[in-house]
Design a protein around this motif. Structure first.
Motif, PDB file in Angstrom:
ATOM      1  N   ILE A 165       0.715  -1.376   0.133  1.00  0.00           N
ATOM      2  CA  ILE A 165      -0.174   0.070  -0.007  1.00  0.00           C
ATOM      3  C   ILE A 165       0.943   1.256   0.009  1.00  0.00           C
ATOM      4  O   ILE A 165       0.630   2.232  -0.804  1.00  0.00           O
ATOM      5  CB  ILE A 165      -0.902  -0.114   1.006  1.00  0.00           C
ATOM      6  CG1 ILE A 165      -2.003  -1.075   1.135  1.00  0.00           C
ATOM      7  CG2 ILE A 165      -1.392   1.362   1.360  1.00  0.00           C
ATOM      8  CD1 ILE A 165      -2.673  -1.112   2.416  1.00  0.00           C
ATOM      9  N   LEU A 166       1.852   1.262   0.963  1.00  0.00           N
ATOM     10  CA  LEU A 166       2.787   2.443   1.119  1.00  0.00           C
ATOM     11  C   LEU A 166       3.711   2.616  -0.100  1.00  0.00           C
ATOM     12  O   LEU A 166       4.007   3.705  -0.838  1.00  0.00           O
ATOM     13  CB  LEU A 166       3.658   2.353   1.948  1.00  0.00           C
ATOM     14  CG  LEU A 166       2.641   2.466   3.525  1.00  0.00           C
ATOM     15  CD1 LEU A 166       3.507   2.361   4.698  1.00  0.00           C
ATOM     16  CD2 LEU A 166       1.777   3.600   3.706  1.00  0.00           C
ATOM     17  N   GLU A 176      -4.317   5.642  -2.478  1.00  0.00           N
ATOM     18  CA  GLU A 176      -5.187   6.516  -1.837  1.00  0.00           C
ATOM     19  C   GLU A 176      -6.393   5.839  -1.524  1.00  0.00           C
ATOM     20  O   GLU A 176      -7.286   6.334  -0.448  1.00  0.00           O
ATOM     21  CB  GLU A 176      -5.396   7.698  -2.684  1.00  0.00           C
ATOM     22  CG  GLU A 176      -4.256   8.432  -2.935  1.00  0.00           C
ATOM     23  CD  GLU A 176      -4.434   9.397  -4.234  1.00  0.00           C
ATOM     24  OE1 GLU A 176      -4.699  10.764  -3.644  1.00  0.00           O
ATOM     25  OE2 GLU A 176      -4.500   9.005  -5.317  1.00  0.00           O
ATOM     26  N   VAL A 177      -7.153   4.698  -2.034  1.00  0.00           N
ATOM     27  CA  VAL A 177      -8.151   3.997  -1.648  1.00  0.00           C
ATOM     28  C   VAL A 177      -7.801   2.628  -1.875  1.00  0.00           C
ATOM     29  O   VAL A 177      -7.486   2.159  -2.916  1.00  0.00           O
ATOM     30  CB  VAL A 177      -9.387   4.490  -2.596  1.00  0.00           C
ATOM     31  CG1 VAL A 177     -10.592   3.609  -2.274  1.00  0.00           C
ATOM     32  CG2 VAL A 177      -9.551   5.867  -2.554  1.00  0.00           C
ATOM     33  N   VAL A 178      -8.057   1.859  -0.701  1.00  0.00           N
ATOM     34  CA  VAL A 178      -8.029   0.403  -0.839  1.00  0.00           C
ATOM     35  C   VAL A 178      -9.025  -0.515  -0.237  1.00  0.00           C
ATOM     36  O   VAL A 178      -9.943  -0.114   0.367  1.00  0.00           O
ATOM     37  CB  VAL A 178      -6.636   0.145   0.391  1.00  0.00           C
ATOM     38  CG1 VAL A 178      -6.525  -1.413   0.505  1.00  0.00           C
ATOM     39  CG2 VAL A 178      -5.604   1.023  -0.099  1.00  0.00           C
ATOM     40  N   GLN A 224      -2.683   7.509   9.527  1.00  0.00           N
ATOM     41  CA  GLN A 224      -1.263   8.157   9.605  1.00  0.00           C
ATOM     42  C   GLN A 224      -1.035   8.627   8.178  1.00  0.00           C
ATOM     43  O   GLN A 224      -0.223   9.440   7.968  1.00  0.00           O
ATOM     44  CB  GLN A 224      -0.257   6.979   9.971  1.00  0.00           C
ATOM     45  CG  GLN A 224      -0.199   6.736  11.534  1.00  0.00           C
ATOM     46  CD  GLN A 224       0.720   5.485  11.840  1.00  0.00           C
ATOM     47  OE1 GLN A 224       1.330   5.049  10.963  1.00  0.00           O
ATOM     48  NE2 GLN A 224       0.773   5.089  13.176  1.00  0.00           N
ATOM     49  N   ASN A 225      -1.781   7.884   7.339  1.00  0.00           N
ATOM     50  CA  ASN A 225      -1.242   8.202   5.686  1.00  0.00           C
ATOM     51  C   ASN A 225      -2.408   8.828   4.926  1.00  0.00           C
ATOM     52  O   ASN A 225      -2.463   8.945   3.679  1.00  0.00           O
ATOM     53  CB  ASN A 225      -0.633   6.936   4.778  1.00  0.00           C
ATOM     54  CG  ASN A 225       0.400   6.492   5.760  1.00  0.00           C
ATOM     55  OD1 ASN A 225       1.483   6.995   5.511  1.00  0.00           O
ATOM     56  ND2 ASN A 225       0.175   5.357   6.495  1.00  0.00           N
ATOM     57  N   ASN A 226      -3.471   8.927   5.595  1.00  0.00           N
ATOM     58  CA  ASN A 226      -4.767   9.703   5.130  1.00  0.00           C
ATOM     59  C   ASN A 226      -5.347   9.036   3.855  1.00  0.00           C
ATOM     60  O   ASN A 226      -5.430   9.231   2.658  1.00  0.00           O
ATOM     61  CB  ASN A 226      -4.408  11.094   4.461  1.00  0.00           C
ATOM     62  CG  ASN A 226      -5.697  11.894   4.547  1.00  0.00           C
ATOM     63  OD1 ASN A 226      -6.352  11.574   5.186  1.00  0.00           O
ATOM     64  ND2 ASN A 226      -5.810  12.954   3.363  1.00  0.00           N
ATOM     65  N   ILE A 227      -5.277   7.452   4.201  1.00  0.00           N
ATOM     66  CA  ILE A 227      -5.676   6.393   3.285  1.00  0.00           C
ATOM     67  C   ILE A 227      -7.057   5.898   3.387  1.00  0.00           C
ATOM     68  O   ILE A 227      -7.400   5.540   4.422  1.00  0.00           O
ATOM     69  CB  ILE A 227      -4.639   5.300   2.879  1.00  0.00           C
ATOM     70  CG1 ILE A 227      -3.410   5.635   2.495  1.00  0.00           C
ATOM     71  CG2 ILE A 227      -5.254   3.968   2.012  1.00  0.00           C
ATOM     72  CD1 ILE A 227      -2.170   4.482   2.656  1.00  0.00           C
ATOM     73  N   SER A 228      -7.970   5.890   2.432  1.00  0.00           N
ATOM     74  CA  SER A 228      -9.455   5.629   2.769  1.00  0.00           C
ATOM     75  C   SER A 228      -9.128   4.022   2.489  1.00  0.00           C
ATOM     76  O   SER A 228      -8.961   3.371   1.562  1.00  0.00           O
ATOM     77  CB  SER A 228     -10.431   6.057   1.929  1.00  0.00           C
ATOM     78  OG  SER A 228     -10.251   7.704   1.878  1.00  0.00           O
ATOM     79  N   PHE A 229     -10.056   3.259   3.463  1.00  0.00           N
ATOM     80  CA  PHE A 229     -10.178   1.808   3.375  1.00  0.00           C
ATOM     81  C   PHE A 229     -11.770   1.497   3.291  1.00  0.00           C
ATOM     82  O   PHE A 229     -12.324   1.823   3.984  1.00  0.00           O
ATOM     83  CB  PHE A 229      -9.543   1.181   4.643  1.00  0.00           C
ATOM     84  CG  PHE A 229      -8.022   0.938   4.432  1.00  0.00           C
ATOM     85  CD1 PHE A 229      -7.385  -0.197   3.909  1.00  0.00           C
ATOM     86  CD2 PHE A 229      -7.192   1.883   4.818  1.00  0.00           C
ATOM     87  CE1 PHE A 229      -6.178  -0.422   3.894  1.00  0.00           C
ATOM     88  CE2 PHE A 229      -5.855   1.925   4.827  1.00  0.00           C
ATOM     89  CZ  PHE A 229      -5.372   0.780   4.157  1.00  0.00           C
TER      90      PHE A 229
END
Length: 457
Positions: free
Chosen positions: A162-163, A168-170, A206-211
């Motif tokens: 992911i990183l 950005e969206v997972v 922490q990384n502003n990622i939407s899940f």
């Protein structure tokens, strides 16, 4: 002997293992050491350094900057409604549902739409092969170069990818088959589900990622796994099939960024899920003939009214114990309303079996359904049809009074839009200033007034 952990890169001290060092942000750098090698002073110093690096300093609430949530539209207005206006950056959304409900189909369609906005998306699956996902994407018209596919079950490896890909969206499909090295139990166990969800939630914040996290359900329709699973996420939704197998309902049970109990309606066809713009039309599509034991009410679901049919069947009891069965409505409240009818209307149900159903698979605990339910019970008991062009809503108290319902005017407008000619409402919901062109308003103040309605003659 008790063990602690130290980072190989920056010598930060930790009481338990974790995948990423909170200070230097390096991955898989923690090594196990004997707890005795670190003095209490070192522990306190390292803990203080960790808190500073993790923004753990206590601060005044006035000093914290506030800002509006950045939202991304999913391409489905019904799903955006359930989410509270769109997908919030850095949010964790849990989507549960029975097998075949369409969870993976919906999320693949959403990823295809979001990727067209320029967002980097990643679909992580552990239950299907790449070929199966590609075949579904082809059928849905979602073949997109921007959608990346990963087949993996280990949370640490998933986090790395992911990183590395700056997603950005997972989508995680599904959480019950994921595992993390921080727990020694098998996949799907309470500790594995909890630790895996916590790890994904930390990455999101922490990384502003939407899940989007897919969850299994048990045979009674509730989310599988520990209840703490729902506490770890920002939004918890359930996808349920409706009475008509073509339709699906998504309901929000928890939402930190929107209303709870908001619903979205979708139709399933060979090309995937399509949103239904007029949900009330689905629940009333077979309401063409006046029959006994039926009435129409306007429920308030989240931020909009929803017209549904309430059906009752009152039949002579052939045993010593009359049955009381309700689907979609609280059975305890049904017993209470039967007692109110007996006390104030002198209607005897003690020797009758009573069955109640809200058509379409809708489930509600809203008290505005009371008056429509009582009317349907009377209609079935007397075997007299109630007009299907009449909308009814209002709460009934133990003393027989009819109490007002919130958003009364909006409910009436929804009924007027669907061609209803009459509206029976509580007296306190009646507003003389409001003018309705094509619907007659009948206001009542007490349950006694129900028997004097002209429709029974």
């Amino acid at each position: 002997m008790k063990k602690n952990y130290i980072c190989n890169e920056c010598d930060s001290f930790y009481y338990k293992w974790q995948g990423q060092c909170g200070k230097c942000k390096s991955w898989d750098s923690l090594k196990e050491v004997d707890a005795s090698i670190s003095s209490s002073v070192d522990k306190v110093q390292n803990l203080r350094d960790f808190m500073i690096s993790s923004e753990g300093i206590v601060s005044s609430i006035k000093d914290i900057p506030t800002k509006e949530h950045v939202r991304t539209y999913t391409g489905f207005s019904e799903l955006d409604r359930v989410l509270g206006g769109g997908l919030v950056d850095g949010s964790v959304i849990l989507l549960g549902g029975s097998p075949g409900a369409g969870k993976s189909t919906l999320l693949l369609q959403v990823l295809s739409i979001i990727s067209n906005y320029g967002k980097r998306v990643l679909y992580v699956s552990a239950e299907e092969s790449r070929h199966q996902i590609a075949m579904r994407a082809k059928r849905l018209g979602a073949l997109n170069d921007n959608i990346k596919i990963l087949i993996e079950t280990n949370i640490e490896l998933i986090s790395h990818f992911i990183l590395e890909n700056k997603a950005e969206v997972v989508v995680i499909d599904s959480i019950q088959v994921m595992n993390t090295s921080s727990s020694n139990s098998i996949s799907g166990s309470v500790s594995q589900v909890r630790e895996s969800t916590n790890a994904l939630s930390r990455i999101a914040k922490q990384n502003n990622i939407s899940f989007f996290i897919v969850g299994h359900v048990t045979k009674d329709g509730s989310l599988a796994g520990p209840k703490v699973l729902e506490h770890c996420v920002d939004c918890s939704m359930i996808m349920e099939p409706m009475t008509d197998s073509r339709f699906r309902m998504i309901r929000a049970n928890k939402n930190r960024f929107g209303r709870v109990n908001e619903i979205g309606i979708f139709a399933m066809d060979e090309n995937g899920l399509k949103e239904v713009k007029n949900p009330s039309g689905i629940f009333l599509q077979n309401n063409n003939v006046n029959v006994s034991g039926s009435s129409i009410t306007a429920l308030w679901q989240g931020s909009r009214p929803l017209l549904v049919e309430v059906q009752s069947l009152v039949d002579k009891c052939l045993s010593n114990q009359p049955r009381r069965l309700s689907i979609g409505f609280d059975s305890n409240r049904l017993s209470m309303l039967l007692a109110v009818c007996h006390r104030h209307l002198k209607l005897l149900f003690s020797d009758q079996d009573v069955f109640v159903n809200i058509v379409g698979g809708v489930k509600t605990d809203e008290t505005s359904l009371d008056m429509a339910l009582v009317i349907s019970l009377i209609s079935s008991l007397k075997n007299k049809p109630f007009p299907n062009d009449t909308i009814v809503f209002g709460e009934i108290g133990l003393s027989g009074e009819v109490r007002p319902s919130p958003y009364g005017q909006e409910r009436i407008r929804e009924a007027e839009k669907h061609g209803f000619k009459h509206a029976i409402i509580p007296m306190k919901n009646f507003d003389k200033k409001q003018i309705f062109k094509s619907i007659e308003i009948i206001s009542i103040n007490n349950i006694y007034d129900i028997l004097s309605l002209p429709f029974w003659k």
